[in-house]
Design a protein around this motif. Structure first.
Motif, PDB file in Angstrom:
ATOM      1  N   ASP A  59       0.862  -1.181   0.000  1.00  0.00           N
ATOM      2  CA  ASP A  59       0.000   0.000   0.000  1.00  0.00           C
ATOM      3  C   ASP A  59       0.900   1.234   0.000  1.00  0.00           C
ATOM      4  O   ASP A  59       1.912   1.280   0.683  1.00  0.00           O
ATOM      5  CB  ASP A  59      -0.869  -0.030   1.277  1.00  0.00           C
ATOM      6  N   ARG A 101      -7.856  -5.316  10.230  1.00  0.00           N
ATOM      7  CA  ARG A 101      -7.934  -6.589   9.502  1.00  0.00           C
ATOM      8  C   ARG A 101      -8.862  -7.553  10.228  1.00  0.00           C
ATOM      9  O   ARG A 101      -9.656  -8.257   9.591  1.00  0.00           O
ATOM     10  CB  ARG A 101      -6.548  -7.226   9.389  1.00  0.00           C
ATOM     11  N   ARG A 103     -12.130  -4.712   7.780  1.00  0.00           N
ATOM     12  CA  ARG A 103     -12.361  -3.433   7.103  1.00  0.00           C
ATOM     13  C   ARG A 103     -11.040  -2.693   6.857  1.00  0.00           C
ATOM     14  O   ARG A 103     -10.011  -2.998   7.454  1.00  0.00           O
ATOM     15  CB  ARG A 103     -13.340  -2.563   7.894  1.00  0.00           C
ATOM     16  N   ASP A 104     -11.118  -1.721   5.974  1.00  0.00           N
ATOM     17  CA  ASP A 104      -9.937  -0.948   5.602  1.00  0.00           C
ATOM     18  C   ASP A 104      -9.648   0.135   6.636  1.00  0.00           C
ATOM     19  O   ASP A 104     -10.528   0.529   7.413  1.00  0.00           O
ATOM     20  CB  ASP A 104     -10.145  -0.296   4.223  1.00  0.00           C
TER      21      ASP A 104
END
Lengths: 170, 170
Positions: free
Chosen positions: B2, B79, B83-84
């Motif tokens: 990321d 995690r 969800r992000d």
């Protein structure tokens, strides 16, 4: 209390530590003194040593505890040998392990007091425990296992090409 | 990996940390990313982050490990919730305890790599272990017990008068 801090007795070569070296102009300059059987350090965090607004960064607290305890280990080793810190040969300790328990947020903007006790002196190893307080409230507790720097690391005049890692392979 | 680091997702109020806050102009700016099941951080100590000439200060290593592991704890908690990190509510962790074993002197002047693994996620507590390496050689190992910041510390708009210590008494 002695007017000279433990760290002021370190040989020049060992006085560049970011945490406590008097020759590190960017450093924290931790200073430790005997107060009877305990050692004491007073530290003023800078305004940017924050974790959240108004509170002190835990990594800084770990750093202060680290240098205060390794300094105390050196001072304790001199005491165990029955000699003053300005006598030869110089003793210097490094950290083998560092443990810190954070008990409550540490307020920023007031002096912190770190008091340490020598738990154990065994050969070249000294174990030191510490309590870090703000206005009388203990905010963190630490324990450092400190190990005496090998003689071949110590300066006869200077290391020259002999760095700790290279010398370790001897 | 990321492109945004874990720490870049922290709410502004939690982004003033000396170790990892993007809004702390004096800080270390630790940045952590997932690399599969591990998290990774690359850090370049500054020339004055020295313990002895040529070697890195252990308190700095403790600080990097601390922030990398609390960041990893937050990422692991997202995690675990499936969800992000850019979803609400924000999760932020503080350090309950920090342990570091120093295995060998850490050379100064090269980038350090810190790799962490999530050992345990239990309710609000996350335990993270880390290995800090220089040129492939592990110089230090750490373990952090991280605890989720209580919701009443988190910003709805801002803390205003509600500091962590004051709120702790609620």
């Amino acid at each position: 209390m002695d007017k000279k801090a433990f760290q002021d007795y370190y040989p020049d070569l060992f006085s560049h530590c970011y945490g406590c070296g008097r020759l590190n102009e960017h450093g924290l300059h931790v200073k430790s003194y005997w107060d009877g059987e305990e050692s004491v350090c007073t530290f003023h965090p800078r305004p940017y040593h924050t974790v959240f607004p108004g509170y002190v960064y835990g990594g800084l607290l770990a750093s202060i505890i680290d240098c205060h305890c390794t300094g105390t280990a050196a001072a304790a080793a001199y005491r165990a040998e029955g000699r003053d810190m300005d006598t030869e040969p110089p003793l210097r300790f490094v950290t083998a392990s560092l443990h810190v328990d954070y008990l409550r947020p540490t307020p920023l903007g007031i002096p912190l007091e770190i008091r340490a006790q020598v738990k154990e002196v065994t050969g070249r190893k000294v174990v030191v425990t510490a309590a870090l307080s703000a206005q009388g409230a203990v905010c963190a507790r630490g324990e450092v296992v400190a190990v005496q720097v090998p003689e071949h690391w110590m300066p006869d005049s200077a290391w020259g090409d002999h760095s700790p890692a290279e010398k370790k392979e001897d």
